[in-house]
Write a protein that holds these residues in place. Structure first.
Motif, mmCIF file in Angstrom:
data_model
loop_
_atom_site.group_PDB
_atom_site.id
_atom_site.type_symbol
_atom_site.label_atom_id
_atom_site.label_comp_id
_atom_site.label_asym_id
_atom_site.label_seq_id
_atom_site.Cartn_x
_atom_site.Cartn_y
_atom_site.Cartn_z
ATOM 1 N N HIS A 246 0.686 -1.456 -0.152
ATOM 2 C CA HIS A 246 -0.172 -0.552 -0.123
ATOM 3 C C HIS A 246 0.866 1.463 -0.030
ATOM 4 C CE1 HIS A 246 -3.061 -3.092 0.894
ATOM 5 N NE2 HIS A 246 -2.784 -3.124 1.392
ATOM 6 N N THR A 247 2.138 1.311 -0.756
ATOM 7 C CA THR A 247 2.768 2.431 -0.927
ATOM 8 C C THR A 247 4.060 2.647 -2.624
ATOM 9 O OG1 THR A 247 4.372 3.269 -0.888
ATOM 10 C CG2 THR A 247 4.342 1.327 -0.026
ATOM 11 N N SER A 248 3.481 3.777 -2.764
ATOM 12 C CA SER A 248 4.211 3.491 -3.399
ATOM 13 C C SER A 248 5.646 5.029 -4.121
ATOM 14 C CB SER A 248 3.417 4.062 -5.008
ATOM 15 O OG SER A 248 2.166 5.801 -4.920
ATOM 16 N N HIS A 249 6.088 5.080 -2.932
ATOM 17 C CA HIS A 249 6.412 6.316 -2.794
ATOM 18 C C HIS A 249 8.354 5.916 -1.895
ATOM 19 C CE1 HIS A 249 3.600 9.486 -2.931
ATOM 20 N NE2 HIS A 249 2.770 8.471 -1.661
ATOM 21 N N ASP A 250 9.052 6.410 -2.721
ATOM 22 C CA ASP A 250 10.465 6.311 -2.337
ATOM 23 C C ASP A 250 11.275 4.840 -2.676
ATOM 24 O OD1 ASP A 250 10.751 8.959 -2.156
ATOM 25 O OD2 ASP A 250 9.875 8.448 0.495
ATOM 26 N N ILE A 251 10.266 3.875 -3.270
ATOM 27 C CA ILE A 251 10.781 2.372 -3.655
ATOM 28 C C ILE A 251 12.212 2.675 -4.741
ATOM 29 C CG2 ILE A 251 9.806 -0.394 -4.783
ATOM 30 C CD1 ILE A 251 6.682 1.962 -4.960
ATOM 31 N N ARG A 252 12.687 1.756 -3.716
ATOM 32 C CA ARG A 252 14.503 1.844 -4.884
ATOM 33 C C ARG A 252 14.189 0.044 -5.217
ATOM 34 N NH1 ARG A 252 18.520 4.658 -0.089
ATOM 35 N NH2 ARG A 252 20.053 4.638 -1.997
ATOM 36 N N SER A 253 15.311 -0.017 -6.380
ATOM 37 C CA SER A 253 15.463 -0.789 -6.940
ATOM 38 C C SER A 253 16.689 -1.621 -6.874
ATOM 39 C CB SER A 253 15.722 -0.649 -8.190
ATOM 40 O OG SER A 253 13.472 0.292 -8.445
ATOM 41 N N PHE A 254 17.005 -2.775 -6.524
ATOM 42 C CA PHE A 254 18.295 -3.305 -6.699
ATOM 43 C C PHE A 254 18.677 -4.920 -7.905
ATOM 44 C CE2 PHE A 254 16.438 -1.243 -3.160
ATOM 45 C CZ PHE A 254 18.295 -0.183 -2.590
ATOM 46 N N PHE A 255 19.952 -5.368 -7.711
ATOM 47 C CA PHE A 255 19.479 -6.353 -8.368
ATOM 48 C C PHE A 255 21.265 -7.181 -7.860
ATOM 49 C CE2 PHE A 255 22.085 -8.257 -11.770
ATOM 50 C CZ PHE A 255 21.115 -9.672 -12.348
ATOM 51 N N ALA A 256 21.276 -8.410 -7.788
ATOM 52 C CA ALA A 256 21.685 -9.243 -7.619
ATOM 53 C C ALA A 256 22.045 -10.707 -8.860
ATOM 54 C CB ALA A 256 22.353 -9.676 -6.500
ATOM 55 N N PRO A 257 23.699 -10.624 -9.321
ATOM 56 C CA PRO A 257 23.573 -11.549 -10.707
ATOM 57 C C PRO A 257 23.182 -12.946 -9.340
ATOM 58 C CG PRO A 257 25.471 -10.876 -9.851
ATOM 59 C CD PRO A 257 24.580 -10.653 -8.825
ATOM 60 N N GLY A 258 23.319 -14.491 -10.520
ATOM 61 C CA GLY A 258 23.288 -15.578 -10.165
ATOM 62 C C GLY A 258 24.959 -16.028 -10.516
#
Length: 389
Positions: free
Chosen positions: A14-26
């Motif tokens: 229930h939020t769409s604020h200050d969402i950050r994206s991350f990635f870690a590989p195989g």
């Protein structure tokens, strides 16, 4: 995929604020198998598929975690005012929890919680390190959200420690290191004893790396893994009666041959032989790659598989069948199992002109002999764990 993840995140939390994206590989290990916990060298690289995550801070002391790969588990909530402990019913979230505990144990003040949603496109149980991938994804999330200043190697060590102590799997450091330190179009030659490392460009000219998943569940991997470790530790203790060494990785094949009689048990002798010779093969393979000698690199991959089959005995029918089928195909320079063994994946170097035929013919031959369907991935070598802009 990011849009679907955003939609799901908003719906769940229930939020769409200050969402950050991350990635870690195989990761895939090109050569140097079962050498990491024996103080030897490994030669892994990070892949372009892995674990994606969205995260946002909350205003309370609750942490909520959800994986799109395990929707049946639902949202798992934990509270920061209770000590963190391994709980079977918390399923996959024990991996992020273990890393969170590392941060807290290192004195990081985590007074507000967060919501996190994960999605991974690493084939589950394939031995391409989905557990280390989620650990490093969590580590870069925590580093970003709580503005800590750990070095990347610190995050790698903390993630490994979480798996050893919190999860209870006595893995070496290779998986976490490859995933945390990966670099596009490079493999990493890592000395697992000293953690000295160097990047080595992967220049395959007119060839590609192909990963083939046996699709056999790795039922034996954990129990046999611990068994192999103890066999190697026994062999090391026998050798230490005359040799001043801390690990099998310190021995050359010549030194091993002149002292192998010290190892009482014949099985332990075979295990130690693999660890010593595989370490030497890995160092030689990196040199061959630098020289652009892909044929010799490929031959060393095949020698590695033979040693894992005959001396270390961790391959099994499915992996052997895939490698044998691969080596009968035109344009194949080398093939070997990668990972712990007893299922999981093989990695092969295949000429680009032969890729389609390779996938079709090896897949057909494997299915005829095992009744299982292999999955193939033409692998690209990518960066390590990071925040996505």
């Amino acid at each position: 995929m990011r849009e679907q993840m955003m939609e799901q995140f908003t719906k769940l939390f229930h939020t769409s604020h200050d969402i950050r994206s991350f990635f870690a590989p195989g990761r895939v290990n090109l050569i140097g198998e079962h050498t990491d916990y024996n103080g030897g060298h490994v030669f892994p690289c990070a892949l372009t598929f892995g674990t994606y995550a969205l995260a946002a801070l909350r205003n309370d002391q609750t942490i909520q975690m959800y994986s799109m790969n395990f929707p049946e588990v639902g949202v798992i909530s934990i509270s920061l005012d209770k000590p963190l402990s391994y709980e079977k019913e918390h399923d996959w979230t024990n991996y992020p929890k273990g890393v969170l505990k590392e941060f807290i144990d290192k004195g990081v003040e985590i007074s507000q919680g967060f919501d996190v949603l994960f999605y991974g496109n690493i084939p589950n149980g394939a031995g391409l390190s989905s557990s280390a991938s989620i650990e490093l994804a969590t580590a870069v999330i925590l580093q970003a959200l709580y503005e800590t200043s750990f070095s990347r190697v610190d995050l790698v060590k903390m993630s490994q420690h979480a798996e050893n102590e919190f999860i209870g799997v006595s893995c070496g450091i290779m998986d976490q290191f490859a995933i945390g330190m990966g670099k596009e179009n490079h493999a990493i030659l890592l000395d697992c004893q000293s953690l000295n490392y160097q990047y080595s460009p992967i220049v395959l000219k007119d060839a590609s790396l192909v990963i083939a998943n046996t699709n056999k569940r790795r039922t034996l991997a954990d129990s046999k893994y611990n068994e192999r470790r103890s066999e190697c530790e026994r062999a090391l203790r026998d050798l230490q009666k005359e040799l001043q060494i801390q690990s099998l990785g310190e021995l050359t094949p010549e030194q091993f041959e002149s002292h192998r009689h010290l190892i009482q048990n014949k099985i332990d002798q075979k295990r130690a032989k693999h660890a010593v010779y595989e370490n030497a093969r890995t160092l030689e393979a990196v040199e061959k790659l630098k020289e652009g000698d892909l044929a010799s690199f490929g031959q060393l991959m095949c020698d590695s598989h033979t040693s894992l089959r005959d001396d270390y005995e961790v391959t099994g029918f499915e992996l052997d069948t895939l490698v044998e089928a691969a080596m009968k195909q035109e344009g194949v320079l080398g093939s070997r199992m990668t990972g712990a063994g007893f299922g999981g994946c093989t990695v092969s170097i295949v000429k680009n002109d032969n890729l389609e035929a390779f996938i079709e013919e090896v897949g057909k031959s494997y299915h005829e002999k095992t009744g299982l369907k292999a999955e193939f991935y033409v692998a690209n070598v990518g960066d390590g764990a990071k925040e996505l802009s």
